[in-house]
Design an enzyme around this catalytic site. Sequence first.
Site, short mmCIF file in Angstrom:
data_model
loop_
_atom_site.label_atom_id
_atom_site.label_comp_id
_atom_site.label_asym_id
_atom_site.label_seq_id
_atom_site.Cartn_x
_atom_site.Cartn_y
_atom_site.Cartn_z
N LYS A 90 0.86 8.41 -0.17
CA LYS A 90 -0.24 7.77 -1.02
C LYS A 90 -0.71 9.16 -1.95
O LYS A 90 -0.99 8.91 -3.01
CB LYS A 90 -1.49 7.57 0.05
N GLN A 119 -7.44 5.77 6.93
CA GLN A 119 -6.21 5.22 7.61
C GLN A 119 -6.55 4.73 8.83
O GLN A 119 -7.03 5.50 9.82
CB GLN A 119 -5.26 6.42 7.64
N ASP A 147 -8.90 -0.69 0.41
CA ASP A 147 -8.18 -1.57 1.25
C ASP A 147 -8.68 -2.95 1.30
O ASP A 147 -8.11 -3.74 1.82
CB ASP A 147 -8.43 -0.83 2.47
#
Length: 296
Positions: A54, A98, A121
């Site tokens: 990422k 995460q 997200d």
Amino acid sequence: MTATVIDGKAFAAKVRAQVAAHVARLAEEQGLQPGLAVVLVGEDPASQVYVRNKHASTVEVGMASFEHRLPAETSEADLLALVKSLNADPTVHGILVQLPLPGHLNSELIINTIDPAKDVDGFHISNVGLLGTGQKSMVPCTPLGCLMMLRDHHGKLAGLNAVVVGRSNIVGKPMAQLLLGDSCTVTIAHSRTKDLAEVCKRADILVAAVGRPEMITGDMVKPGATVIDVGINRIERDGKAKLVGDVHYASAAAVAGAITPVPGGVGPMTIACLLANTLTACCRANGLPEPEGLTA
Ligand code: NDP
């Protein structure tokens, strides 16, 4: 019939190039740089790889990347304080914590503390509600990537029968909402579905997000259907480690009209969509028009 292969790797490269061009325009015309903050708690090896990828992709498209690596024993109070400071930081437009988090941390509380406008997200309860009611939201990256590939392949999706196998909050449910938003007739199947093969065979669009290696076989696929394989399963075959999807590729490809491979299908689109969401968040935060074709 031999299915057309939907090349997620090539499509993701196109999306990243589109994002990079938009980022360059923002810098030139507005003096703005989108920023993505990624928070990793602990040492989970798979998460470390994701976070590294990422970071590299974020920098490559010209965005600012802020990495926060915290020890596994980080307290909930400290993590919440970090999220709140990122919420308040005007150089950060996207925040990603995460998952999975270590067991002592309440993932729902942490995710729901992220500013929904920065929740790239799309897991915050506000974004889930906005998506469910057809309003502008941050859309989870994996289903957004699937939708982009489907729109690219089919043009309009209206009226098609879509079956989503899997009802998780991060893939199955938002995928179904997005397909409904594009006026598909949507069925969601799961572990309690009766006669899964018969349900799958009705699908013009079949999305597999199950987490079971090669479970969807060719005899479950309607001739000519488009098959999107979200699954990522690490298995051992002939003494070698191998990555396979939730779809039995060879038998499904012999029947389907189009299919995504694993690897090289949905996977690369997920990070591309994370970048797209960060760009969208930056544009929205600054009252600028959203990038075309990169949102739901
Ligand atoms: P979850 O384990 O959260 O959900 C799996 C779903 O599959 C559940 O709804 C479950 O039903 C259903 N299911 C399990 N067994 C069966 C069965 N025999 N028949 C029908 N349905 C079944 O998984 P995720 O949604 O998080 O992930 C799914 C897959 O996608 C995994 O392989 C994962 O690695 C991959 N993935 C890939 C990403 C990418 O970037 N390409 C991103 C995220 C995930 P029930 O609810 O009844 O238990």
